[in-house]
Scaffold this active site. Structure first.
Site, PDB file in Angstrom:
ATOM      1  N   CYS A 154      58.088   1.598  22.052  1.00 58.02           N
ATOM      2  CA  CYS A 154      58.106   3.032  21.721  1.00 58.02           C
ATOM      3  C   CYS A 154      58.495   3.297  20.264  1.00 58.02           C
ATOM      4  O   CYS A 154      57.853   4.087  19.569  1.00 58.02           O
ATOM      5  CB  CYS A 154      59.053   3.769  22.664  1.00 58.02           C
ATOM      6  SG  CYS A 154      60.571   2.887  23.008  1.00 58.02           S
TER       7      CYS A 154
ATOM      8  N   GLN B 168      67.799   6.379  19.091  1.00 55.14           N
ATOM      9  CA  GLN B 168      66.883   6.322  20.224  1.00 55.14           C
ATOM     10  C   GLN B 168      67.438   7.030  21.464  1.00 55.14           C
ATOM     11  O   GLN B 168      68.627   6.928  21.775  1.00 55.14           O
ATOM     12  CB  GLN B 168      66.551   4.852  20.543  1.00 55.14           C
ATOM     13  CG  GLN B 168      65.853   4.190  19.368  1.00 55.14           C
ATOM     14  CD  GLN B 168      65.373   2.785  19.620  1.00 55.14           C
ATOM     15  OE1 GLN B 168      65.406   1.957  18.722  1.00 55.14           O
ATOM     16  NE2 GLN B 168      64.898   2.493  20.814  1.00 55.14           N
TER      17      GLN B 168
ATOM     18  N   ARG C 157      71.257   3.625  20.192  1.00 55.80           N
ATOM     19  CA  ARG C 157      71.029   4.608  21.268  1.00 55.80           C
ATOM     20  C   ARG C 157      71.912   5.825  20.990  1.00 55.80           C
ATOM     21  O   ARG C 157      73.107   5.672  20.706  1.00 55.80           O
ATOM     22  CB  ARG C 157      71.417   3.971  22.605  1.00 55.80           C
ATOM     23  CG  ARG C 157      71.079   4.805  23.805  1.00 55.80           C
ATOM     24  CD  ARG C 157      69.641   4.754  24.195  1.00 55.80           C
ATOM     25  NE  ARG C 157      69.210   3.459  24.684  1.00 55.80           N
ATOM     26  CZ  ARG C 157      67.940   3.074  24.755  1.00 55.80           C
ATOM     27  NH1 ARG C 157      66.966   3.872  24.364  1.00 55.80           N
ATOM     28  NH2 ARG C 157      67.624   1.874  25.215  1.00 55.80           N
TER      29      ARG C 157
ATOM     30  N   HIS D 209      62.783   9.783  20.270  1.00 51.77           N
ATOM     31  CA  HIS D 209      63.404   8.828  19.349  1.00 51.77           C
ATOM     32  C   HIS D 209      63.291   9.384  17.928  1.00 51.77           C
ATOM     33  O   HIS D 209      62.275   9.990  17.569  1.00 51.77           O
ATOM     34  CB  HIS D 209      62.654   7.495  19.360  1.00 51.77           C
ATOM     35  CG  HIS D 209      62.884   6.663  20.591  1.00 51.77           C
ATOM     36  ND1 HIS D 209      63.747   7.004  21.597  1.00 51.77           N
ATOM     37  CD2 HIS D 209      62.335   5.467  20.950  1.00 51.77           C
ATOM     38  CE1 HIS D 209      63.732   6.048  22.530  1.00 51.77           C
ATOM     39  NE2 HIS D 209      62.875   5.123  22.157  1.00 51.77           N
TER      40      HIS D 209
HETATM   41  P1  NAP Z   1      60.424   3.119  36.195  1.00 53.69           P
HETATM   42  O1  NAP Z   1      60.610   4.583  35.986  1.00 53.69           O
HETATM   43  O2  NAP Z   1      61.591   2.325  36.639  1.00 53.69           O
HETATM   44  O3  NAP Z   1      59.233   2.941  37.274  1.00 53.69           O
HETATM   45  C1  NAP Z   1      58.740   1.670  37.676  1.00 53.69           C
HETATM   46  C2  NAP Z   1      58.507   1.645  39.185  1.00 53.69           C
HETATM   47  O4  NAP Z   1      59.737   1.728  39.890  1.00 53.69           O
HETATM   48  C3  NAP Z   1      57.733   2.799  39.750  1.00 53.69           C
HETATM   49  O5  NAP Z   1      56.363   2.641  39.529  1.00 53.69           O
HETATM   50  C4  NAP Z   1      58.069   2.714  41.238  1.00 53.69           C
HETATM   51  O6  NAP Z   1      57.225   1.767  41.869  1.00 53.69           O
HETATM   52  C5  NAP Z   1      59.464   2.154  41.226  1.00 53.69           C
HETATM   53  N1  NAP Z   1      60.494   3.142  41.633  1.00 53.69           N
HETATM   54  C6  NAP Z   1      61.590   2.845  42.379  1.00 53.69           C
HETATM   55  N2  NAP Z   1      62.342   3.930  42.564  1.00 53.69           N
HETATM   56  C7  NAP Z   1      61.739   4.949  41.937  1.00 53.69           C
HETATM   57  C8  NAP Z   1      62.040   6.325  41.793  1.00 53.69           C
HETATM   58  N3  NAP Z   1      63.148   6.871  42.328  1.00 53.69           N
HETATM   59  N4  NAP Z   1      61.195   7.104  41.091  1.00 53.69           N
HETATM   60  C9  NAP Z   1      60.097   6.579  40.524  1.00 53.69           C
HETATM   61  N5  NAP Z   1      59.754   5.285  40.652  1.00 53.69           N
HETATM   62  C10 NAP Z   1      60.563   4.457  41.327  1.00 53.69           C
HETATM   63  O7  NAP Z   1      59.865   2.403  34.887  1.00 53.69           O
HETATM   64  P2  NAP Z   1      59.354   3.070  33.507  1.00 53.69           P
HETATM   65  O8  NAP Z   1      60.505   3.531  32.710  1.00 53.69           O
HETATM   66  O9  NAP Z   1      58.243   4.023  33.834  1.00 53.69           O
HETATM   67  O10 NAP Z   1      58.769   1.776  32.762  1.00 53.69           O
HETATM   68  C11 NAP Z   1      57.618   1.086  33.214  1.00 53.69           C
HETATM   69  C12 NAP Z   1      57.275   0.011  32.202  1.00 53.69           C
HETATM   70  O11 NAP Z   1      56.918   0.604  30.957  1.00 53.69           O
HETATM   71  C13 NAP Z   1      58.426  -0.944  31.863  1.00 53.69           C
HETATM   72  O12 NAP Z   1      57.936  -2.242  31.669  1.00 53.69           O
HETATM   73  C14 NAP Z   1      58.979  -0.419  30.583  1.00 53.69           C
HETATM   74  O13 NAP Z   1      59.613  -1.426  29.812  1.00 53.69           O
HETATM   75  C15 NAP Z   1      57.707   0.051  29.909  1.00 53.69           C
HETATM   76  N6  NAP Z   1      57.945   1.064  28.902  1.00 53.69           N
HETATM   77  C16 NAP Z   1      58.820   2.054  29.194  1.00 53.69           C
HETATM   78  C17 NAP Z   1      59.063   3.024  28.253  1.00 53.69           C
HETATM   79  C18 NAP Z   1      60.048   4.116  28.574  1.00 53.69           C
HETATM   80  O14 NAP Z   1      60.268   4.924  27.736  1.00 53.69           O
HETATM   81  N7  NAP Z   1      60.640   4.201  29.760  1.00 53.69           N
HETATM   82  C19 NAP Z   1      58.382   3.015  27.037  1.00 53.69           C
HETATM   83  C20 NAP Z   1      57.439   2.011  26.782  1.00 53.69           C
HETATM   84  C21 NAP Z   1      57.234   1.043  27.744  1.00 53.69           C
HETATM   85  P3  NAP Z   1      56.645   1.990  43.349  1.00 53.69           P
HETATM   86  O15 NAP Z   1      55.978   3.324  43.380  1.00 53.69           O
HETATM   87  O16 NAP Z   1      55.709   0.860  43.527  1.00 53.69           O
HETATM   88  O17 NAP Z   1      57.844   1.949  44.236  1.00 53.69           O
END
Ligand code: NAP
Length: 371
Positions: A135, A162, A267, A274
């Site tokens: 990001c 961030q 952070r 950010h």
């Molecule tokens: P996240 O919110 O933790 O979601 C990932 C998965 O967790 C969801 O698809 C879901 O899968 C599961 N999950 C379990 N409990 C949940 C809940 N209460 N609400 C929603 N989903 C839940 O991950 P993320 O932050 O989107 O990041 C995904 C990837 O992108 C990571 O590899 C991260 O490093 C990358 N990334 C993130 C960012 C950022 O700003 N966050 C920026 C760039 C890249 P199921 O539906 O299969 O259960």
């Protein structure tokens, strides 16, 4: 008809992706299928189309006839599933927000307003793996792409501020819980005209240092404080977040002479934007007005903010920029270090350009390429 599978659509990045795809009417030209790791047979997102129940994201046979897989599920999922799919002979396009495959030889880090030519070369060479960038790196490049395109950058030091969202949904909630805890203990004193700021500060300090302050996810207070460490340690003394600045920037731009990028990543208590303060060493002295024009012409989303207090407070803060695609760049001035040293400050929504938007756009590019 093309078939595209979505994994990780309900996470933080995935839900912003779904929101943007709906806004842009992107669910066209292919059959979308939705997967889950936790709710097989459940109902997928409301995308205004009839879609089948959720499929098992670990049942790899279901992927064999997919042309494209978009995963925002996270690195552990990618590590487990991607190599198995490829070694089973799957030849589809893999689009991913996780960092796992970013530095792989056969992947391209996507940020098409900045590296569309790199993406097009990849497509014509038959590369099938397209990964969203870190990001902070993506937002730095969206802000400064004009300078890179003109070959003006000798090196950059980036000091980052961030937001909590970069650490995940639980961390965003913890930041608010910390704010609530501070607000709860101080609200009477804040309202009392007779109380002093030093008395309130003493209460806040005591709360931050008490064992009961909520720090499960950040490991330290963020509200009323900051954390100068993001991700794990590297041997160089950098954090991994800092390490990504150099390696990812140069991979995104496919530079022949790598441009040094380094700094300290911190952070802060912003929610989803950010910010970064840059020291940019130019390789020649260019007048400031010309630099402003070059930066503003970098892409359709970057916007120069005049270096005055009023506009800076209105337009160059996380509060002003969150939820938008604009990447403002301001505080532009030549530094007293010398005429080739440029100072700049930028903000950007890290869930949009920092995560979901490059994924949304590469999916469109891949679908057009396949159609
Ligand atoms: P996240 O919110 O933790 O979601 C990932 C998965 O967790 C969801 O698809 C879901 O899968 C599961 N999950 C379990 N409990 C949940 C809940 N209460 N609400 C929603 N989903 C839940 O991950 P993320 O932050 O989107 O990041 C995904 C990837 O992108 C990571 O590899 C991260 O490093 C990358 N990334 C993130 C960012 C950022 O700003 N966050 C920026 C760039 C890249 P199921 O539906 O299969 O259960």
């Amino acid at each position: 008809m093309l078939r595209t599978g979505f994994v990780g659509w309900r996470g933080m990045v995935g839900s912003v992706l779904m929101e943007r795809m709906l806004q842009e009417k992107d669910f066209l030209g292919y059959e979308p299928l939705f997967f889950t790791t936790s709710n097989v047979g459940g109902t997928g997102p409301d995308i205004g189309l009839d879609i089948p129940p959720l499929k098992d994201a670990y049942e790899l046979d279901l992927f064999s006839d997919l042309d494209v897989v978009v995963s925002c599920q996270g690195g552990d999922y990618t590590k487990e599933v991607y190599p198995k799919l490829r070694s089973a002979g799957w030849k589809g396009f893999w689009i991913d927000s996780a960092s796992t495959l970013r530095m792989a030889d056969d992947s391209i880090i996507v940020l098409d307003p900045v590296n569309r030519a790199v993406i097009d070369r990849g497509l014509s060479k038959g590369i099938k793996t397209y990964i969203g960038g870190n990001c902070t790196v993506s937002l730095m490049l969206m802000g400064l792409s004009g300078l890179f395109a003109q070959g003006l950058v000798e090196w950059i030091s980036s000091m980052t501020y961030q937001s909590a969202s970069g650490a995940g949904a639980n961390n965003m909630k913890e930041l608010i819980a910390q704010m609530v805890a501070i607000g709860g203990i101080t609200q009477d004193m804040v309202k009392d005209p007779a109380s002093t700021a030093l008395e309130i500060d003493a209460m806040v300090s005591e709360e931050l240092q008490s064992g009961s302050f909520p720090t499960e996810f950040f490991g330290a207070p963020l509200a009323a404080s900051l954390i100068p460490w993001i991700d794990k340690a590297m041997e160089s003394g950098q954090t991994k977040e800092e390490w990504k600045g150099f390696v990812e920037t140069n991979k995104i731009l496919q530079t022949t002479n790598p441009i040094p990028i380094d700094g300290i990543c911190v952070r802060v208590g912003a929610m989803r934007c950010h910010s970064q303060g840059f020291t940019i060493k130019l390789n020649r002295d260019v007048p400031l007005d010309d630099l402003s024009e070059i930066i503003e012409s970098g892409n359709d989303w970057v916007k120069i903010v005049p270096n005055d207090k009023e506009t800076t407070l209105q337009e160059l803060t996380p509060a002003a920029v969150g939820g938008t695609l604009i990447v403002p760049v301001g505080r532009l001035r030549k530094m007293i270090l010398g005429p080739e040293y440029l100072a700049a400050f930028s903000c950007g929504d890290q869930l949009l350009w920092g995560a979901a938007e490059p994924i949304r756009r590469i999916l469109k590019i891949v679908v057009q390429h396949l159609s």
